[in-house]
Design an enzyme around this catalytic site. Sequence first.
Site, PDB file in Angstrom:
ATOM      1  N   HIS A  89      -5.129   4.369  -9.052  1.00  0.00           N
ATOM      2  CA  HIS A  89      -4.034   3.115  -9.795  1.00  0.00           C
ATOM      3  C   HIS A  89      -4.279   2.836 -11.000  1.00  0.00           C
ATOM      4  O   HIS A  89      -4.505   1.450 -10.840  1.00  0.00           O
ATOM      5  CB  HIS A  89      -3.170   2.554  -8.307  1.00  0.00           C
TER       6      HIS A  89
ATOM      7  N   GLN B  20      -2.411   0.525 -13.410  1.00  0.00           N
ATOM      8  CA  GLN B  20      -2.302  -1.438 -12.191  1.00  0.00           C
ATOM      9  C   GLN B  20      -3.146  -2.126 -11.938  1.00  0.00           C
ATOM     10  O   GLN B  20      -3.572  -3.438 -11.741  1.00  0.00           O
ATOM     11  CB  GLN B  20      -1.903  -1.047 -10.289  1.00  0.00           C
TER      12      GLN B  20
ATOM     13  N   ARG C 217       1.954  -5.148 -15.756  1.00  0.00           N
ATOM     14  CA  ARG C 217       2.336  -4.456 -15.593  1.00  0.00           C
ATOM     15  C   ARG C 217       2.558  -3.774 -17.197  1.00  0.00           C
ATOM     16  O   ARG C 217       2.342  -2.855 -17.982  1.00  0.00           O
ATOM     17  CB  ARG C 217       3.158  -3.759 -14.528  1.00  0.00           C
TER      18      ARG C 217
ATOM     19  N   CYS D  83      -0.545  -5.388  -5.008  1.00  0.00           N
ATOM     20  CA  CYS D  83       0.191  -4.691  -5.970  1.00  0.00           C
ATOM     21  C   CYS D  83       1.612  -4.361  -6.327  1.00  0.00           C
ATOM     22  O   CYS D  83       2.413  -4.935  -7.116  1.00  0.00           O
ATOM     23  CB  CYS D  83      -0.300  -3.863  -7.170  1.00  0.00           C
TER      24      CYS D  83
ATOM     25  N   ARG E 221       3.524   9.477 -12.174  1.00  0.00           N
ATOM     26  CA  ARG E 221       3.202   8.809 -11.143  1.00  0.00           C
ATOM     27  C   ARG E 221       2.978  10.395  -9.713  1.00  0.00           C
ATOM     28  O   ARG E 221       4.032  11.146  -9.546  1.00  0.00           O
ATOM     29  CB  ARG E 221       3.750   8.247 -10.127  1.00  0.00           C
TER      30      ARG E 221
ATOM     31  N   ASP F  22      -3.579  -4.452   0.130  1.00  0.00           N
ATOM     32  CA  ASP F  22      -2.973  -3.472  -0.809  1.00  0.00           C
ATOM     33  C   ASP F  22      -1.891  -3.467   0.700  1.00  0.00           C
ATOM     34  O   ASP F  22      -2.131  -3.899   1.656  1.00  0.00           O
ATOM     35  CB  ASP F  22      -3.138  -2.487  -1.105  1.00  0.00           C
TER      36      ASP F  22
HETATM   37  N1  NVA Z   1      -1.438   2.279  -2.038  1.00  0.00           N
HETATM   38  C1  NVA Z   1       0.125   1.935  -2.367  1.00  0.00           C
HETATM   39  C2  NVA Z   1       0.038   1.347  -3.360  1.00  0.00           C
HETATM   40  C3  NVA Z   1       1.559   1.422  -3.610  1.00  0.00           C
HETATM   41  C4  NVA Z   1       2.098   0.614  -5.347  1.00  0.00           C
HETATM   42  C5  NVA Z   1       0.788   3.392  -2.067  1.00  0.00           C
HETATM   43  O1  NVA Z   1       0.126   4.554  -2.293  1.00  0.00           O
HETATM   44  O2  NVA Z   1       1.472   3.163  -1.562  1.00  0.00           O
HETATM   45  N1   CP Z   2       2.630  -2.113  -7.693  1.00  0.00           N
HETATM   46  C1   CP Z   2       3.116  -0.826  -8.074  1.00  0.00           C
HETATM   47  O1   CP Z   2       2.796   0.114  -8.792  1.00  0.00           O
HETATM   48  O2   CP Z   2       4.584  -1.288  -7.384  1.00  0.00           O
HETATM   49  P1   CP Z   2       5.579   0.311  -7.383  1.00  0.00           P
HETATM   50  O3   CP Z   2       5.816   1.407  -6.139  1.00  0.00           O
HETATM   51  O4   CP Z   2       6.878  -0.652  -7.335  1.00  0.00           O
HETATM   52  O5   CP Z   2       6.363   0.830  -9.162  1.00  0.00           O
END
Ligand code: NVA
Ligand code: CP
Length: 309
Positions: free
Chosen positions: A128, A131, A295, A267, A101, A227
């Site tokens: 992502h 997800q 997940r 998500c 990540r 989201d």
């Molecule tokens: N769009 C959000 C998704 C978090 C799982 C982010 O990038 O923070």
């Molecule tokens: N949805 C998701 O990716 O959650 P986290 O940011 O908690 O990993």
Amino acid sequence: MTRHFLRDDDLTPAEQREVLTMALQMRSDRFAQRPFEGPQAVAVIFDKHSTRTRVSFSAGIAELGGYPLVIDAASSQMGRGESIADTARVLERMVSAVVWRTFGHDRLEEMAAHSHVPVVNALTDSFHPCQILADLACIADARGGVAALSGLDLAYVGDGANNMAHSYLLGGATAGMHVRVGTPEGYLPNADVIARATQIAEETGGSVTVTHSHDEAVRAADVIATDTWVSMGDEGEKEAREQAFGAFQVSDRSLELAAPGAHVIHCLPAYRGKEITASVIDGEQSLVWLEAEYRLHAQKALLTWLVAQ
Ligand code: NVA
Ligand code: CP
């Protein structure tokens, strides 16, 4: 050749169906697959916060017979400037896959370019895809199987320029869905992603629509997704974003416009009263907890599939 999963369209429609089918099987027979028996290690690296991704990959790799090596990137030598290429060259000698990540998508591409073991996107600023695999598997489970996905209307309302919007476009089109993104002006998805999703949809029988109207996006939708309005890295724009996205909140009114019995996904983490009301996320049409559970199953299926290629 090593297969990586950096974007949703790294899986063909047939491959995506294979992985999703395996994800549903994983849910009913959790310990059937042991590709990392040994245990072989899988690196799971974080440049950003996470709850679900960290836990689902850790638990999932353990359930696949492996050892999840969770690394906080800032405390590794990458945090002191060691190159991504050199990190990849070391990791591939010791682990069976790398899950990462991070921020810029180019960072992940660089890791993949130097890795002979699969590299998996655990979220970048642009996509992502793990997800979306989980979301699709969850919807399939709730609607009678993977074959039910094709032809569904999927509406995503909120930040059209973020990672989730891009992944819904690519992943939804791959599944043969009619993907509609509802987002205010100034937050359009990346033009290349819209073009690629449109091209995929032409092959799969799906379609892609981008609109500045919440109502147009959610009308008759089978699934409504949203989201956070403030993704990781966007914190400095919180107030401007809350103003811009106000009309795109998922509320009881969204469900009134959607198809009867429409499902709602998110998500997580969710901000009740912002992108979604408590009545909807905690209501009967919400699938969010099953979605979070998926997940685990979807990523186990993906890893099992990737290392078998
Ligand atoms: N769009 C959000 C998704 C978090 C799982 C982010 O990038 O923070
Ligand atoms: N949805 C998701 O990716 O959650 P986290 O940011 O908690 O990993």
